[in-house]
Scaffold this motif. Structure first.
Motif, PDB file in Angstrom:
ATOM      1  N   GLY A 149       0.855  -1.305   0.247  1.00  0.00           N
ATOM      2  CA  GLY A 149      -0.051  -0.096   0.065  1.00  0.00           C
ATOM      3  C   GLY A 149       0.706   1.239   0.083  1.00  0.00           C
ATOM      4  N   GLY A 150      -0.033   2.342  -0.199  1.00  0.00           N
ATOM      5  CA  GLY A 150       0.980   3.706  -0.357  1.00  0.00           C
ATOM      6  C   GLY A 150       1.209   4.457   1.088  1.00  0.00           C
ATOM      7  N   TYR A 151       2.441   4.654   1.258  1.00  0.00           N
ATOM      8  CA  TYR A 151       2.892   5.271   2.398  1.00  0.00           C
ATOM      9  C   TYR A 151       4.257   5.847   2.208  1.00  0.00           C
ATOM     10  N   SER A 152       4.681   7.207   2.563  1.00  0.00           N
ATOM     11  CA  SER A 152       5.986   7.585   2.219  1.00  0.00           C
ATOM     12  C   SER A 152       6.890   7.628   3.521  1.00  0.00           C
ATOM     13  N   LEU A 153       6.879   8.796   4.038  1.00  0.00           N
ATOM     14  CA  LEU A 153       7.676   9.088   5.209  1.00  0.00           C
ATOM     15  C   LEU A 153       6.700   9.763   6.103  1.00  0.00           C
ATOM     16  N   GLY A 154       5.953   9.192   7.028  1.00  0.00           N
ATOM     17  CA  GLY A 154       4.984   9.686   7.680  1.00  0.00           C
ATOM     18  C   GLY A 154       3.605  10.208   6.956  1.00  0.00           C
ATOM     19  N   LEU A 155       3.441   9.818   5.860  1.00  0.00           N
ATOM     20  CA  LEU A 155       2.609  10.202   5.269  1.00  0.00           C
ATOM     21  C   LEU A 155       1.812   9.280   4.322  1.00  0.00           C
ATOM     22  N   THR A 156       0.393   9.430   4.109  1.00  0.00           N
ATOM     23  CA  THR A 156      -0.239   8.265   3.308  1.00  0.00           C
ATOM     24  C   THR A 156      -0.254   8.894   2.049  1.00  0.00           C
ATOM     25  N   ILE A 157      -0.320   7.790   0.941  1.00  0.00           N
ATOM     26  CA  ILE A 157      -0.476   8.086  -0.359  1.00  0.00           C
ATOM     27  C   ILE A 157      -1.681   7.401  -0.866  1.00  0.00           C
ATOM     28  N   ASN A 158      -2.277   8.054  -1.873  1.00  0.00           N
ATOM     29  CA  ASN A 158      -3.289   7.350  -2.565  1.00  0.00           C
ATOM     30  C   ASN A 158      -3.147   7.198  -3.957  1.00  0.00           C
ATOM     31  N   ASN A 159      -4.193   7.086  -4.865  1.00  0.00           N
ATOM     32  CA  ASN A 159      -4.013   6.732  -6.223  1.00  0.00           C
ATOM     33  C   ASN A 159      -4.342   7.740  -7.147  1.00  0.00           C
ATOM     34  N   ASN A 160      -5.088   8.682  -6.224  1.00  0.00           N
ATOM     35  CA  ASN A 160      -5.651  10.003  -6.974  1.00  0.00           C
ATOM     36  C   ASN A 160      -4.729  11.129  -7.032  1.00  0.00           C
ATOM     37  N   GLY A 161      -3.459  11.048  -6.498  1.00  0.00           N
ATOM     38  CA  GLY A 161      -2.545  12.185  -6.722  1.00  0.00           C
ATOM     39  C   GLY A 161      -2.826  12.969  -5.042  1.00  0.00           C
ATOM     40  N   TYR A 162      -3.219  12.537  -4.303  1.00  0.00           N
ATOM     41  CA  TYR A 162      -3.371  12.870  -2.963  1.00  0.00           C
ATOM     42  C   TYR A 162      -2.428  12.351  -1.872  1.00  0.00           C
ATOM     43  N   PHE A 163      -1.770  12.960  -1.010  1.00  0.00           N
ATOM     44  CA  PHE A 163      -0.982  12.504  -0.079  1.00  0.00           C
ATOM     45  C   PHE A 163      -1.309  13.544   1.272  1.00  0.00           C
ATOM     46  N   GLY A 164      -1.110  13.267   2.283  1.00  0.00           N
ATOM     47  CA  GLY A 164      -1.347  13.781   3.697  1.00  0.00           C
ATOM     48  C   GLY A 164      -1.542  12.536   4.862  1.00  0.00           C
ATOM     49  N   HIS A 165      -2.506  13.080   5.661  1.00  0.00           N
ATOM     50  CA  HIS A 165      -2.561  12.148   6.891  1.00  0.00           C
ATOM     51  C   HIS A 165      -4.111  12.448   7.506  1.00  0.00           C
ATOM     52  N   GLY A 166      -4.335  11.572   8.480  1.00  0.00           N
ATOM     53  CA  GLY A 166      -5.457  11.684   9.352  1.00  0.00           C
ATOM     54  C   GLY A 166      -5.086  11.652  10.936  1.00  0.00           C
ATOM     55  N   GLY A 167      -5.769  12.110  11.816  1.00  0.00           N
ATOM     56  CA  GLY A 167      -5.579  11.793  13.116  1.00  0.00           C
ATOM     57  C   GLY A 167      -6.465  11.033  14.025  1.00  0.00           C
ATOM     58  N   ALA A 168      -6.261  10.445  15.109  1.00  0.00           N
ATOM     59  CA  ALA A 168      -7.076   9.577  15.818  1.00  0.00           C
ATOM     60  C   ALA A 168      -8.420  10.243  16.327  1.00  0.00           C
ATOM     61  N   TRP A 169      -8.644  11.548  16.624  1.00  0.00           N
ATOM     62  CA  TRP A 169      -9.742  12.135  16.816  1.00  0.00           C
ATOM     63  C   TRP A 169     -10.532  12.670  15.805  1.00  0.00           C
ATOM     64  N   GLY A 170     -10.312  12.314  14.493  1.00  0.00           N
ATOM     65  CA  GLY A 170     -10.945  12.371  13.271  1.00  0.00           C
ATOM     66  C   GLY A 170     -10.622  13.508  12.393  1.00  0.00           C
ATOM     67  N   THR A 171      -9.255  14.193  12.818  1.00  0.00           N
ATOM     68  CA  THR A 171      -8.861  15.113  11.908  1.00  0.00           C
ATOM     69  C   THR A 171      -8.342  14.544  10.679  1.00  0.00           C
ATOM     70  N   LEU A 172      -8.378  15.558   9.462  1.00  0.00           N
ATOM     71  CA  LEU A 172      -7.690  15.003   8.232  1.00  0.00           C
ATOM     72  C   LEU A 172      -7.065  16.180   7.377  1.00  0.00           C
ATOM     73  N   CYS A 173      -6.057  16.024   6.708  1.00  0.00           N
ATOM     74  CA  CYS A 173      -5.620  16.707   5.516  1.00  0.00           C
ATOM     75  C   CYS A 173      -4.838  16.245   4.564  1.00  0.00           C
ATOM     76  N   ILE A 174      -5.168  16.258   3.561  1.00  0.00           N
ATOM     77  CA  ILE A 174      -4.769  15.892   2.135  1.00  0.00           C
ATOM     78  C   ILE A 174      -4.574  16.942   1.008  1.00  0.00           C
ATOM     79  N   VAL A 175      -3.560  16.982   0.216  1.00  0.00           N
ATOM     80  CA  VAL A 175      -3.072  17.856  -0.736  1.00  0.00           C
ATOM     81  C   VAL A 175      -3.082  17.055  -2.008  1.00  0.00           C
TER      82      VAL A 175
END
Length: 400
Positions: free
Chosen positions: A324-350
């Motif tokens: 699966g997609g993961y770089s250095l502390g950041l998730t990667i998806n197949n749509n060009g986005y990367f970023g991360h979420g947090g346990a209490w529901g936070t999220l930011c991807i670019v």
């Protein structure tokens, strides 16, 4: 309805607390996310949420509901919140800085910097469930600890018992090295705060500085992230987005704290944790993610990383494809986005190529599925909308 009687507070949050100052952008004048989530907030099932959507110079910002339901304090972008596992991306950036400067290589053995990782062991379970401890055959690398393929459990026992801020990064690494791995390094993936903490401990050895100090000097201060900290002041803690537990069809219930981030939230016994633990505000956090979206340059024009570094180390998976997609502390998806979420529901991807950003701030435990579904509907409507940006002159550059 009670919530309708305080509509003026919502307006105050929208026009004052929700004013984003991170860059010169054009207000989309749309309310796609607000329209979707407002009924759920009005029902009392959810306390409040912040959504910031950015599409190549056009931004929709929505602050809906409350940071503190009991005291009727509207949620706002200058309020402190726990971003939890989104901290991992900040560690990834500090590792990328050192790689860019030639001070480390992702394929360096971890024991080059932390000798206690020289002779690791692996716990192997046979078909009958019997566990044997054997010497590790593969070398643990910097890359592996940062992309969750190192073989570590989610958390070391001390932190699992006492919370993320319980130990220093060096003490965390020491304990982690004494525990058998779950699998041979590099042969599987398991999401782990521990691996990221080890990455931060490496930064400390290489730089001769505490990781949080290096992060502040090289990332937070240059980007103007003045409210982001591992050890918030008493004054900062008076201005937080409080945590609530949510469940279907019931009013949101206040949680004073979570065992992973126990009280007190500041003081000499609170240690930085790179796997999770960094506090921030929406106004601050968006500066970090816009820097990633801008391929290394903050909205204030300060360059943190080279474009190639962001593209090749942070926006590209460093794992074997089958993991699966993961770089250095950041998730990667197949749509060009990367970023991360947090346990209490936070999220930011670019998405750096499309200049898209999606930021979401809540502080929720329990079951927020209904709210997330509403957020997604509003987000999809925003990015599908045809909004004129011809006059834009803006610089664009999880728990286990």
């Amino acid at each position: 309805m009670f919530f309708k009687s305080i509509f003026s507070l919502f307006l105050a949050a929208l026009f004052f607390g929700c004013a984003s100052s991170v860059s010169t952008v054009r207000d989309s004048r749309t309310t796609f996310v607000r329209d979707e989530i407002q009924p759920l907030i009005d029902s009392g099932e959810f306390p409040g949420a912040i959504s910031i959507l950015y599409n190549n110079g056009i931004q929709e910002t929505a602050c809906v509901g409350f940071a503190d339901v009991e005291n009727k304090i509207p949620i706002a972008t200058d309020q402190l919140f726990m971003q939890c596992s989104q901290t991992k991306g900040f560690c990834g950036v500090t590792i990328a800085i050192l790689v860019e400067e030639g001070k480390i290589s992702l394929d360096d053995p971890v024991h080059k910097y932390l000798p206690q990782f020289k002779n690791l062991t692996v716990a192997v379970k046979d078909k009958d469930g019997k566990v044997t401890i054997s010497p590790a055959k593969n070398t643990l690398t910097v890359r592996m600890v940062m992309n969750h393929t190192g073989g570590f459990s989610f958390e070391i026992p001390t932190k699992a018992k006492k919370g993320w801020p319980a130990l220093s990064l060096q003490d965390t690494a020491e304990e982690a090295a004494s525990i058998p791995l779950n699998f041979e390094p590099g042969t599987a993936s398991k999401y782990s705060n521990t691996g990221i903490d080890i990455g931060a401990a490496i930064v400390e050895v290489v730089t001769g500085k505490k990781w949080d100090v290096f992060l502040k000097e090289r990332v937070l201060d240059p980007l103007g992230m003045t409210q982001t900290t591992f050890n918030p002041s008493d004054e900062q803690l008076k201005n937080i987005i409080k945590m609530y537990n949510v469940s279907k069809g019931k009013p949101a219930q206040l949680r004073e704290f979570h065992p992973a981030m126990p009280l007190p939230h500041n003081g000499p016994d609170v240690h930085p944790s790179a796997g999770a633990g960094l506090w921030t505000t929406a106004n601050d956090q968006i500066k970090f993610y816009k820097m990633l979206m801008n391929l290394g340059i903050g909205d204030n024009g300060v360059r943190i990383l080279k474009e190639n570094t962001v593209r090749n180390l942070l926006a590209t998976s460093s794992r074997p494809s089958k993991f699966g997609g993961y770089s250095l502390g950041l998730t990667i998806n197949n749509n060009g986005y990367f970023g991360h979420g947090g346990a209490w529901g936070t999220l930011c991807i670019v998405d750096p190529d499309k200049k898209y950003l999606r930021l979401w701030v809540v502080q929720l435990t329990g079951n927020p599925a209904k709210l997330n579904a509403a957020r997604i509907r509003g987000t999809e409507k925003f990015f599908a909308a045809k909004i004129d940006n011809s006059s834009i002159d803006a610089y664009t550059g999880r728990m286990q």
